[in-house]
Design a protein around this motif. Structure first.
Motif, short mmCIF file in Angstrom:
data_model
loop_
_atom_site.label_atom_id
_atom_site.label_comp_id
_atom_site.label_asym_id
_atom_site.label_seq_id
_atom_site.Cartn_x
_atom_site.Cartn_y
_atom_site.Cartn_z
N ASP A 106 28.23 -13.07 82.58
CA ASP A 106 27.40 -13.98 81.76
C ASP A 106 27.32 -13.59 80.29
OD1 ASP A 106 26.91 -15.50 84.00
OD2 ASP A 106 24.80 -14.96 84.19
N PRO A 107 28.42 -13.20 79.64
CA PRO A 107 28.32 -12.90 78.21
C PRO A 107 28.03 -14.17 77.41
CG PRO A 107 30.62 -12.99 78.87
CD PRO A 107 29.81 -13.10 80.14
N TYR A 108 27.16 -14.05 76.42
CA TYR A 108 26.77 -15.22 75.62
C TYR A 108 26.58 -14.80 74.17
CZ TYR A 108 23.92 -19.06 73.75
OH TYR A 108 23.43 -20.09 72.98
N CYS A 109 27.38 -15.39 73.28
CA CYS A 109 27.29 -15.10 71.86
C CYS A 109 26.93 -16.35 71.06
CB CYS A 109 28.62 -14.52 71.35
SG CYS A 109 29.02 -12.90 72.03
N GLY A 110 26.27 -17.30 71.71
CA GLY A 110 25.90 -18.53 71.03
C GLY A 110 24.60 -18.41 70.26
N ALA A 111 24.37 -19.41 69.39
CA ALA A 111 23.19 -19.43 68.54
C ALA A 111 22.04 -20.20 69.17
CB ALA A 111 23.53 -20.05 67.18
N GLY A 112 22.27 -20.78 70.34
CA GLY A 112 21.27 -21.65 70.94
C GLY A 112 21.49 -23.09 70.52
N ASP A 113 20.47 -23.90 70.69
CA ASP A 113 20.55 -25.33 70.39
C ASP A 113 19.32 -25.72 69.57
OD1 ASP A 113 21.21 -28.00 70.35
OD2 ASP A 113 20.59 -28.39 72.42
N PRO A 114 19.27 -25.26 68.31
CA PRO A 114 18.08 -25.52 67.49
C PRO A 114 17.81 -27.02 67.33
CG PRO A 114 19.51 -23.89 66.48
CD PRO A 114 20.28 -24.49 67.61
N PRO A 115 16.55 -27.43 67.27
CA PRO A 115 15.35 -26.58 67.27
C PRO A 115 14.84 -26.21 68.67
CG PRO A 115 14.70 -28.84 67.00
CD PRO A 115 16.21 -28.84 67.04
N ARG A 116 15.47 -26.72 69.72
CA ARG A 116 14.93 -26.48 71.06
C ARG A 116 15.03 -25.01 71.45
NH1 ARG A 116 16.86 -26.73 76.54
NH2 ARG A 116 15.20 -27.44 77.95
N THR A 117 16.21 -24.45 71.35
CA THR A 117 16.39 -23.03 71.64
C THR A 117 16.98 -22.35 70.42
OG1 THR A 117 18.54 -23.53 72.67
CG2 THR A 117 16.64 -23.29 74.14
N ARG A 118 16.35 -21.25 70.00
CA ARG A 118 16.77 -20.53 68.81
C ARG A 118 16.92 -19.06 69.16
NH1 ARG A 118 11.93 -22.67 65.29
NH2 ARG A 118 11.16 -23.15 67.38
N ARG A 119 18.10 -18.53 68.91
CA ARG A 119 18.41 -17.15 69.26
C ARG A 119 17.56 -16.17 68.46
NH1 ARG A 119 23.45 -14.91 71.48
NH2 ARG A 119 23.26 -12.65 71.34
N MET A 120 17.02 -15.15 69.16
CA MET A 120 16.11 -14.20 68.54
C MET A 120 16.69 -12.80 68.40
SD MET A 120 13.38 -15.80 67.63
CE MET A 120 12.19 -14.49 67.42
N VAL A 121 17.90 -12.56 68.89
CA VAL A 121 18.51 -11.23 68.82
C VAL A 121 19.89 -11.35 68.17
CG1 VAL A 121 17.26 -10.17 70.74
CG2 VAL A 121 19.33 -11.51 71.20
N PRO A 122 20.44 -10.24 67.68
CA PRO A 122 21.75 -10.28 67.04
C PRO A 122 22.84 -10.79 67.99
CG PRO A 122 20.68 -8.18 66.63
CD PRO A 122 19.87 -8.88 67.67
N VAL A 123 23.90 -11.32 67.40
CA VAL A 123 25.12 -11.61 68.16
C VAL A 123 25.93 -10.32 68.17
CG1 VAL A 123 27.21 -12.99 68.28
CG2 VAL A 123 25.08 -14.02 67.45
N PRO A 124 26.10 -9.67 69.34
CA PRO A 124 26.54 -8.27 69.34
C PRO A 124 28.05 -8.07 69.21
CG PRO A 124 26.07 -8.97 71.57
CD PRO A 124 25.67 -10.12 70.68
N PHE A 125 28.84 -9.12 69.35
CA PHE A 125 30.29 -8.93 69.20
C PHE A 125 30.96 -10.27 68.98
CE2 PHE A 125 29.70 -9.76 73.70
CZ PHE A 125 30.79 -10.54 74.07
N ASP A 126 32.17 -10.21 68.45
CA ASP A 126 33.04 -11.37 68.32
C ASP A 126 33.97 -11.37 69.52
OD1 ASP A 126 35.17 -13.14 67.70
OD2 ASP A 126 34.89 -12.82 65.55
N PRO A 127 33.99 -12.45 70.31
CA PRO A 127 34.86 -12.47 71.49
C PRO A 127 36.32 -12.15 71.20
CG PRO A 127 33.35 -14.31 71.55
CD PRO A 127 33.18 -13.68 70.20
N ASP A 128 36.79 -12.47 69.99
CA ASP A 128 38.18 -12.17 69.65
C ASP A 128 38.44 -10.68 69.52
OD1 ASP A 128 39.38 -14.70 69.63
OD2 ASP A 128 38.61 -15.13 67.62
#
Length: 279
Positions: A49-71
């Motif tokens: 379940d890796p997830y590096c998305g920003a969410g779907d503002p304004p409904r869901t907004r990411r609160m922690v860093p994006v820890p890696f680039d999948p590439d």
């Protein structure tokens, strides 16, 4: 665009740390949200379940860093998804990993349907043979891991599963976003779980694009989490998912008083995004 990849806050630090690690048995990295990486002593590396998305503002907004680039992920032996939600089946995170590593992707039917509808294979040149449907009762061999697919009670998902990762060093459990239920009871009766992750959340208001506010409860609260961990019978519990969404974050330390009267878990281990622990 909903759940877009906004770029990594940490550069390639985390993928390099995983690649350079030499675990004595199995090490686990917490990716924030509900994502983890497991790496075994023989180098077998799996993502759940890796997830590096920003969410779907304004409904869901990411609160922690994006820890890696999948590439930047150069080594991956398999990716597992627990259910079809966007923060668990996420094309911008998972498709590049599959493309760059040729890793197999294991997921239940409704999760694979998302990847198909979003055109992961065509957009990223992924071989269709990399996609594997799993369901309750299946067993998958990945390097030194034997992975058992078990049921999960997630009322917000259409076909959730949980995973038991067996290794000579111990047994790891990933419950997805599920809450207490008969599937977890079966896991507790069937396996001896050393370390497990369970989604922990809270209730709050979310705002949609039209400005409408709706009350929402996501994941288990303190009492449900204690019950679920006891059903699974895990020695060590790592609460997850508490950190990701604005207005629905929670304090994982609040779980400790709720597990004191149970035989399991014996330890509540709190990890923050990027932290590493050992099985």
């Amino acid at each position: 665009m909903a759940h877009e990849f906004p770029g990594s806050d940490w550069g390639d630090w985390l993928p390099r740390a995983v690649a350079d690690a030499d675990p004595a048995g199995v090490d686990v990295w917490y990716l924030g949200c509900n994502g983890v990486i497991l790496k075994a002593s023989d180098g077998t590396t799996v993502f759940v379940d890796p997830y590096c998305g920003a969410g779907d503002p304004p409904r869901t907004r990411r609160m922690v860093p994006v820890p890696f680039d999948p590439d930047d992920v150069a080594a991956c032996d398999a990716v597992f998804a627990t259910h079809e939600h966007s923060d668990h089946v996420h094309g911008p995170t998972q498709a590049p990993i599959l493309e760059n590593t040729d890793a197999p992707y294991y997921a239940p039917d409704d999760s694979l349907a998302v990847a198909d509808a979003e055109g992961w294979a065509d957009e990223h040149g992924i071989d269709g043979k990399q996609f594997h449907e799993v369901t309750e009762g299946d067993t998958v061999e990945v390097g030194s891991f034997t992975v058992r697919v078990e049921a999960a009670n997630d009322p917000d998902a259409t076909h959730p599963v949980s995973y038991v990762f067996e290794h000579e060093a111990g047994t790891f459990f990933h419950g997805g976003d599920a809450r207490p239920g008969e599937g977890f009871v079966r896991v507790g009766e069937t396996y001896d779980i050393d370390l497990g992750v369970l989604a922990f959340g809270s209730s709050g208001y979310l705002t949609d694009a039209d400005g409408e506010r709706a009350f929402k409860t996501w994941y288990s609260d303190e009492n449900e989490l204690a019950e679920a961990a006891a059903q699974v019978g895990m020695d060590r519990l790592v609460p997850t998912h508490w950190d990701i969404w604005k207005n629905l974050t929670a304090d994982p330390a609040a779980v400790r008083p709720h597990v004191r009267s149970f035989d399991a878990p014996r330890t509540v281990e709190i990890l923050e995004i990027g932290d590493r622990t050992s099985l």
